[in-house]
Design an enzyme around this catalytic site. Structure first.
Site, PDB file in Angstrom:
ATOM      1  N   CYS A 338       7.818 -73.226  45.350  1.00  0.00           N
ATOM      2  CA  CYS A 338       8.058 -72.041  46.185  1.00  0.00           C
ATOM      3  C   CYS A 338       9.448 -71.356  45.668  1.00  0.00           C
ATOM      4  CB  CYS A 338       8.748 -72.139  47.862  1.00  0.00           C
ATOM      5  SG  CYS A 338       8.593 -70.990  48.294  1.00  0.00           S
ATOM      6  N   HIS A 444       5.487 -77.059  50.613  1.00  0.00           N
ATOM      7  CA  HIS A 444       7.559 -77.936  51.122  1.00  0.00           C
ATOM      8  C   HIS A 444       7.380 -78.930  51.879  1.00  0.00           C
ATOM      9  CE1 HIS A 444      10.007 -74.661  49.990  1.00  0.00           C
ATOM     10  NE2 HIS A 444       9.437 -73.522  51.205  1.00  0.00           N
TER      11      HIS A 444
END
Length: 487
Positions: A338, A444
């Site tokens: 991310c 994630h």
């Protein structure tokens, strides 16, 4: 039905509220009750993706997400109606029922309570009507008297539902009896009456040496000490609200075969997703804040960030940018997740004041444009074929989630003439560099997939269900009989 409400309060942040509340969710579930967790307001950059009533995807704190799983319930935005995600020391993004609320974000801290309390109370009342037990987690300490008038997460919640309150202290830090007494003493009498038990958490040593302190404390307050929980170094859950403890990640007593350095920048987010790595035999995890802590690392991970440009500037101020680049050029694995993925690219471009502009580390030929709208969604896919040293992940099925403002693209002009160009392996999700040791993804939760852990290390990690079962058994052993009376 109107649920019995059991509330876990703490003498401070990090006392163990989240962990104890999770254990109670698992225990009540094991007793056959229908259980839901609740935390009115959570301040954390650890969040998970859940469905919202209107069919969209939203965010709640990781602690409440895991508590819901421990309770055997489907995670629900009502379980954490207000989530504050810190972006700077004096600024937080406000997420209400899973969605970013710009109006509340712009409001002063104390001005929010009148606006949000009716919605918080409604969410709690709905959960009470649907369950036998609601396990409620407080925030910080209920004795933060500077915030008492605008409280929406501690004793206001307890009064609203007449909660059976347990007050938890971290005895490992010292001063636990003073913390318990002082917290109780600062509460008004009607709130003191809601405190039904004291809990000593993280105890090491001979419990008989605690006497006569629990008895003396009960004489002064009328509140019994109902549990003394031994120190649990490897309980299998992320630490409370993003607190990390290096003592559980050193590989002590084991032959270390892999050292993983995770860059611990100031606005690190979703660090809870690395908890499974702490359970893998022979893996040592280092939370790195200086270049020296990367020495000897086999992997370097750049995790998520709530303030990517600012955290990248911090890395440069520490000399970590050069250390990460040198690690990659020496053939060491580098994984960006991310915000960390965005840092590995060439440029961060912010036209809307979302995060900030910055030059990246240049390890991937990517450009990231920050959008006003946030991408929040679950994600699952089968990993494609990857080049060494990541080839073991090929064909592994993974599930996870995305939470990001950035939109990242591979730029052909940034790798013109490269003898070994980078690859976009999954559109908008996964990239491997021309230096194949460098991998970046928006996913994630990669290491929360048991198949990933096994493919990378040849070992499994305890499943969450195994963790919850162990916690439920622990409650039976740690709490005095009758301290957790059934509904």
């Amino acid at each position: 039905m109107t649920a019995r409400c059991v509330m876990v309060l703490g003498t401070s942040s990090g006392a163990g509220k989240s962990w104890v509340a999770t254990a109670l969710c698992a225990w009540y579930r094991a007793q056959g009750y229908k259980v839901a967790p609740f935390k009115a307001q959570n301040m954390s950059n650890n969040a998970r993706v859940v469905a919202t009533p209107d069919g969209r995807w939203g965010e709640i704190g990781t602690a409440q997400y895991l508590q819901a799983l421990a309770a055997g319930a489907v995670p629900d935005v009502r379980m954490n109606p207000l989530l504050l995600k810190p972006e700077a020391d004096t600024k937080s993004q406000v997420v209400l029922f899973g969605q970013v609320n710009e109006e509340l974000t712009a409001m002063p801290w104390r001005g929010r309570s009148a606006r949000v309390w009716p919605q918080i109370a409604q969410a709690l009342d709905e959960l009470r009507a649907e369950n036998d037990v609601v396990v409620i987690e407080g925030a910080g300490s209920p004795a933060e008297i500077n915030l008492h008038a605008s409280d929406v997460v501690n004793m206001r919640v307890a009064r609203h539902c007449d909660a059976h309150c347990l007050l938890v202290a971290d005895i490992d830090r010292g001063g636990a009896f003073a913390h318990l007494y002082g917290t109780w003493a600062l509460l008004p009498s009607e709130e003191q009456a809601l405190i039904k038990g004291f809990v000593l958490n993280k105890f090491r040593g001979d419990a008989s040496l605690l006497a006569p302190a629990p008895q003396m404390l009960e004489e002064k307050t009328g509140v019994p000490t109902v549990a003394c929980i031994p120190m649990q170094y490897a309980h299998g859950l992320p630490e409370e609200d993003g607190v990390f403890d290096d003592r559980g990640s050193t590989g002590a007593g084991q032959v270390v075969h892999t050292t993983i350095a995770i860059i611990a920048y100031p606005r690190i987010s979703n660090l809870d997703e690395f908890q499974p790595l702490l359970q893998v035999p022979g893996v040592r995890v280092v939370w790195a804040r200086s270049p020296s802590q990367l020495a000897g690392a086999d992997w370097v991970i750049l995790p998520g960030s709530k303030a990517t440009a600012a955290d990248l500037a911090w890395m440069r101020s520490q000399g970590l940018d050069a250390a990460v680049t040198a690690h990659a050029h020496a053939g060491g694995r580098v994984l960006g997740i991310c915000g960390g993925l965005q840092m590995l690219g060439e440029a961060l471009i912010d036209l809307h004041g979302v995060d900030g502009n910055a030059a990246g580390l240049g390890l991937l030929p990517l450009a990231t444009l920050f959008a006003q709208d946030k991408t929040v969604q679950p994600t699952s896919f089968s990993l494609p074929a990857l080049q060494a040293p990541w080839q073991a992940l090929g064909s592994v099925q993974v599930r996870g989630y995305e939470i990001h403002h950035g939109q990242t693209q591979l730029r052909a002009d940034m790798q013109a003439g490269a003898s070994r160009p980078a690859q976009e392996l999954l559109p908008g999700l996964l990239w491997q560099g021309g230096n194949p040791a460098v991998l970046g993804t928006y996913l994630h939760g990669l290491f929360e997939n048991g198949e990933v852990i096994h493919a990378l290390f040849g070992h499994g990690a305890p499943s969450l269900e195994q963790v919850f079962e162990r916690l439920a058994r622990g409650v039976e052993a740690w709490f005095e009989a009758g301290a957790l009376a059934p509904p």
